[in-house]
Design an enzyme around this catalytic site. Structure first.
Site, mmCIF file in Angstrom:
data_model
loop_
_atom_site.group_PDB
_atom_site.id
_atom_site.type_symbol
_atom_site.label_atom_id
_atom_site.label_comp_id
_atom_site.label_asym_id
_atom_site.label_seq_id
_atom_site.Cartn_x
_atom_site.Cartn_y
_atom_site.Cartn_z
ATOM 1 N N HIS A 147 -10.425 6.564 -48.963
ATOM 2 C CA HIS A 147 -9.157 7.191 -48.548
ATOM 3 C C HIS A 147 -8.515 7.918 -49.727
ATOM 4 C CE1 HIS A 147 -5.224 7.313 -46.352
ATOM 5 N NE2 HIS A 147 -4.758 7.265 -47.598
ATOM 6 N N GLU A 148 -8.490 7.267 -50.880
ATOM 7 C CA GLU A 148 -7.871 7.892 -52.058
ATOM 8 C C GLU A 148 -8.692 9.089 -52.546
ATOM 9 O OE1 GLU A 148 -4.807 7.177 -53.072
ATOM 10 O OE2 GLU A 148 -4.853 5.842 -51.335
ATOM 11 N N HIS A 151 -7.863 12.259 -50.644
ATOM 12 C CA HIS A 151 -6.682 13.013 -51.084
ATOM 13 C C HIS A 151 -7.059 14.029 -52.157
ATOM 14 C CE1 HIS A 151 -3.522 11.079 -48.828
ATOM 15 N NE2 HIS A 151 -3.805 9.876 -49.298
ATOM 16 N N GLU A 204 -1.960 11.822 -44.754
ATOM 17 C CA GLU A 204 -2.505 10.482 -44.526
ATOM 18 C C GLU A 204 -3.576 10.497 -43.436
ATOM 19 O OE1 GLU A 204 -1.812 7.241 -46.106
ATOM 20 O OE2 GLU A 204 -1.590 8.931 -47.451
#
Length: 278
Positions: A147-148, A151, A204
């Protein structure tokens, strides 16, 4: 009245200049999950400059952690995080080929915060508090790290910095009228975006999509993203909001979305050899 009118014209001119420096781009390929949104990014904030600022910020964070004897203090924990990250990094070419050549780096910082992040250019950190309090499986930890990473792949920080830069153009013009100086510091703005400002719902959602696909392609059960956020929600209710959730809002809707995304990428997980993966 004339001064006010001139001020409005100058402010409008500044905003026009800021907008003129922006372009609509698609930073990544859509992948199986279908990330299609066009992004509004300023040409005044180059990828190279932002990555350089990120590298400098990252070096400062690591230096401080090292001085506090909080950098990679648990060898086994660090090996685990690095091994998971490397498997995920091996899949980034699906979304953008150039990311395969980034100087990716990940460290574990020994702090109680339930937190993890990835700066532009692939500079990552996982906090030991997240591992101790969430006690994630490898697949759940892959969901966090993926997930990070998403970004960074999607250049969400650059997009947010671009928006702040556009605003600062207007403030710069306004400062000429008021005598108040407006200073733009790329490194400081990046730090604010990374550690203080919340991510948008859109950012997100995109990070969830890309992160789950990265995990599935790397051979981690994508359904772990669901159990991860269930654990995050339980922690939030039981002990107050963790730092991680201050910039990564959770909700029942999000969990439902993750369940749907996980099912969509299950074939990728199976193709990766699910039976042989931890």
């Amino acid at each position: 009245m004339k001064g006010i009118a001139n001020g409005k014209r100058l402010l409008a001119a500044g905003l026009i200049l800021a907008t003129a420096g922006c372009a609509t781009v698609q930073t990544t390929q859509s992948g199986t999950v279908g990330v299609e949104r066009k992004q509004f990014i300023s040409s005044l904030v180059s990828e190279a400059e932002l990555n350089q600022a990120a590298a400098q910020n990252y070096a400062q964070v690591l230096s401080q952690a090292r001085q506090q004897k909080a950098l990679d203090t648990d060898a086994a924990q660090t090996r685990r995080v690095k091994a998971i990250a490397q498997r995920l990094i091996g899949q980034v070419g699906v979304f953008r080929a150039d990311a395969s050549t980034w100087n990716w780096e990940v460290h574990v910082i020994n702090e109680d915060e339930v937190n993890a992040w990835c700066m532009p250019g692939g500079k990552m950190a996982v906090y030991s508090g997240l591992i101790k309090r969430i006690q994630p499986t490898d697949a759940e930890l892959a969901a966090i790290i993926g997930h990070e990473m998403a970004h960074a792949l999607r250049e969400h920080s650059r997009e947010q910095v671009s928006q702040k830069m556009a605003t600062s153009f207007g403030l710069t013009v306004l400062s000429a009228l008021t005598g108040v100086q407006a200073v733009n510091d790329l490194g400081g703005t990046l730090s604010e975006v990374m550690f203080e400002l919340p991510n948008s719902r859109t950012h997100e959602s995109e990070a969830d999509l890309i992160g789950v696909e990265l995990a599935a392609r790397a051979g981690y059960d994508p359904r772990a993203a669901v159990t991860l956020w269930q654990k995050m929600g339980a922690l939030e209710q039981g002990r107050g909001q963790p730092e991680f959730l201050s910039t990564h809002p959770s909700s029942t809707t999000r969990i439902a979305d993750l369940q749907a995304i996980s099912e969509r990428v299950m074939p990728l997980y199976q193709q990766a050899g699910a039976g042989s993966r931890p």
